[in-house]
Design a protein around this motif. Sequence first.
Motif, PDB file in Angstrom:
ATOM      1  N   TYR A 188     -42.514 -14.798  84.237  1.00 11.67           N
ATOM      2  CA  TYR A 188     -42.627 -13.978  83.079  1.00 11.67           C
ATOM      3  C   TYR A 188     -41.172 -13.676  82.434  1.00 11.67           C
ATOM      4  O   TYR A 188     -40.237 -13.881  83.086  1.00 11.67           O
ATOM      5  CB  TYR A 188     -42.791 -12.527  83.728  1.00 11.67           C
ATOM      6  N   SER A 189     -41.203 -13.216  81.273  1.00  8.43           N
ATOM      7  CA  SER A 189     -39.860 -12.970  80.729  1.00  8.43           C
ATOM      8  C   SER A 189     -38.830 -11.881  81.501  1.00  8.43           C
ATOM      9  O   SER A 189     -39.629 -11.050  82.205  1.00  8.43           O
ATOM     10  CB  SER A 189     -39.841 -12.851  79.159  1.00  8.43           C
ATOM     11  N   SER A 190     -37.840 -11.973  81.019  1.00  5.09           N
ATOM     12  CA  SER A 190     -37.120 -10.779  81.746  1.00  5.09           C
ATOM     13  C   SER A 190     -37.501  -9.374  81.496  1.00  5.09           C
ATOM     14  O   SER A 190     -37.867  -9.062  80.492  1.00  5.09           O
ATOM     15  CB  SER A 190     -35.519 -10.819  81.014  1.00  5.09           C
ATOM     16  N   GLY A 191     -37.569  -8.448  82.623  1.00  4.20           N
ATOM     17  CA  GLY A 191     -38.020  -7.396  82.633  1.00  4.20           C
ATOM     18  C   GLY A 191     -39.627  -7.130  82.761  1.00  4.20           C
ATOM     19  O   GLY A 191     -40.082  -6.033  83.248  1.00  4.20           O
ATOM     20  N   TYR A 192     -40.382  -8.096  82.642  1.00  4.33           N
ATOM     21  CA  TYR A 192     -41.667  -8.183  82.741  1.00  4.33           C
ATOM     22  C   TYR A 192     -42.204  -7.827  84.445  1.00  4.33           C
ATOM     23  O   TYR A 192     -43.136  -6.863  84.593  1.00  4.33           O
ATOM     24  CB  TYR A 192     -42.704  -9.181  82.298  1.00  4.33           C
ATOM     25  N   LYS A 193     -41.634  -8.117  85.139  1.00  4.66           N
ATOM     26  CA  LYS A 193     -41.720  -8.118  86.747  1.00  4.66           C
ATOM     27  C   LYS A 193     -41.959  -6.660  87.001  1.00  4.66           C
ATOM     28  O   LYS A 193     -42.971  -5.816  87.423  1.00  4.66           O
ATOM     29  CB  LYS A 193     -41.005  -8.599  87.572  1.00  4.66           C
ATOM     30  N   ASN A 194     -40.768  -5.725  86.456  1.00  6.23           N
ATOM     31  CA  ASN A 194     -40.623  -4.348  86.725  1.00  6.23           C
ATOM     32  C   ASN A 194     -41.787  -3.543  85.720  1.00  6.23           C
ATOM     33  O   ASN A 194     -42.354  -2.473  86.371  1.00  6.23           O
ATOM     34  CB  ASN A 194     -39.359  -3.940  86.277  1.00  6.23           C
ATOM     35  N   LEU A 195     -42.084  -4.016  84.818  1.00  6.41           N
ATOM     36  CA  LEU A 195     -43.122  -3.508  84.156  1.00  6.41           C
ATOM     37  C   LEU A 195     -44.666  -3.619  84.853  1.00  6.41           C
ATOM     38  O   LEU A 195     -45.215  -2.896  84.709  1.00  6.41           O
ATOM     39  CB  LEU A 195     -43.278  -4.234  82.401  1.00  6.41           C
ATOM     40  N   ILE A 196     -44.972  -4.686  85.088  1.00 11.11           N
ATOM     41  CA  ILE A 196     -46.078  -5.024  85.699  1.00 11.11           C
ATOM     42  C   ILE A 196     -46.078  -4.241  87.070  1.00 11.11           C
ATOM     43  O   ILE A 196     -47.073  -3.528  87.138  1.00 11.11           O
ATOM     44  CB  ILE A 196     -46.238  -6.372  86.308  1.00 11.11           C
ATOM     45  N   GLU A 197     -45.046  -3.974  87.847  1.00 12.07           N
ATOM     46  CA  GLU A 197     -45.326  -3.169  89.133  1.00 12.07           C
ATOM     47  C   GLU A 197     -45.283  -1.881  88.737  1.00 12.07           C
ATOM     48  O   GLU A 197     -46.114  -1.082  89.367  1.00 12.07           O
ATOM     49  CB  GLU A 197     -43.672  -3.537  89.886  1.00 12.07           C
ATOM     50  N   SER A 215     -46.539  -0.411  86.351  1.00 16.09           N
ATOM     51  CA  SER A 215     -47.990  -0.209  85.332  1.00 16.09           C
ATOM     52  C   SER A 215     -49.103   0.157  86.551  1.00 16.09           C
ATOM     53  O   SER A 215     -50.143   0.566  86.095  1.00 16.09           O
ATOM     54  CB  SER A 215     -48.670  -1.557  84.711  1.00 16.09           C
ATOM     55  N   LYS A 216     -48.878  -0.378  87.571  1.00 18.97           N
ATOM     56  CA  LYS A 216     -49.829   0.116  88.730  1.00 18.97           C
ATOM     57  C   LYS A 216     -50.059   1.980  88.758  1.00 18.97           C
ATOM     58  O   LYS A 216     -51.061   2.501  89.434  1.00 18.97           O
ATOM     59  CB  LYS A 216     -49.411  -0.088  90.110  1.00 18.97           C
ATOM     60  N   ASN A 217     -48.744   2.486  88.546  1.00 18.68           N
ATOM     61  CA  ASN A 217     -48.761   3.912  88.426  1.00 18.68           C
ATOM     62  C   ASN A 217     -49.356   4.489  87.079  1.00 18.68           C
ATOM     63  O   ASN A 217     -49.593   5.775  87.091  1.00 18.68           O
ATOM     64  CB  ASN A 217     -47.532   4.440  88.388  1.00 18.68           C
ATOM     65  N   LYS A 234     -54.693   5.539  81.917  1.00 20.86           N
ATOM     66  CA  LYS A 234     -55.367   4.400  81.166  1.00 20.86           C
ATOM     67  C   LYS A 234     -56.884   4.921  81.054  1.00 20.86           C
ATOM     68  O   LYS A 234     -57.227   4.651  80.052  1.00 20.86           O
ATOM     69  CB  LYS A 234     -55.350   3.084  82.231  1.00 20.86           C
ATOM     70  N   GLN A 235     -57.221   5.410  82.032  1.00 17.35           N
ATOM     71  CA  GLN A 235     -58.762   5.954  82.117  1.00 17.35           C
ATOM     72  C   GLN A 235     -58.961   7.108  81.085  1.00 17.35           C
ATOM     73  O   GLN A 235     -59.770   7.132  80.482  1.00 17.35           O
ATOM     74  CB  GLN A 235     -59.288   6.339  83.595  1.00 17.35           C
ATOM     75  N   GLU A 236     -57.802   7.832  81.169  1.00 17.32           N
ATOM     76  CA  GLU A 236     -57.988   9.103  80.117  1.00 17.32           C
ATOM     77  C   GLU A 236     -58.163   8.541  78.735  1.00 17.32           C
ATOM     78  O   GLU A 236     -58.531   9.081  77.768  1.00 17.32           O
ATOM     79  CB  GLU A 236     -56.914  10.303  80.365  1.00 17.32           C
ATOM     80  N   LEU A 237     -57.012   7.604  78.530  1.00 20.73           N
ATOM     81  CA  LEU A 237     -57.027   6.922  77.137  1.00 20.73           C
ATOM     82  C   LEU A 237     -58.163   6.310  76.629  1.00 20.73           C
ATOM     83  O   LEU A 237     -58.730   6.340  75.649  1.00 20.73           O
ATOM     84  CB  LEU A 237     -55.669   5.951  77.110  1.00 20.73           C
TER      85      LEU A 237
END
Length: 91
Positions: free
Chosen positions: A6-15, A17-19, A24-27
């Motif tokens: 992944y590009s820089s910063g994506y690993k933290n974003l993916i982690e 996103s679990k929260n 996500k369900q509400e949207l």
Amino acid sequence: MCSCAYSSGYKNLIESSKNWQPQKQELKQSLGLSDYSFIILFSGRFSKEKNLFQLIDAYNKLKLPGKSLILVGDGPLKSDLIEYVMVHKIE
């Protein structure tokens, strides 16, 4: 385990996103989408170089139940994109 690069910063974003699962369900519910919808999301400027007509055509050819294409943005092609979707009866 994913062996993806992944590009820089994506690993933290993916982690993090679990929260986001409850939001996500509400949207999805607020947009009238099922929990099992297959969503393609574009967020950006509606301009020629983004090839959004090609994206819409590819989406239209996709044979997948519960698919949704969401375009978020603004730009010089906004009215043309709306007209294109209406003329071609893309759902």
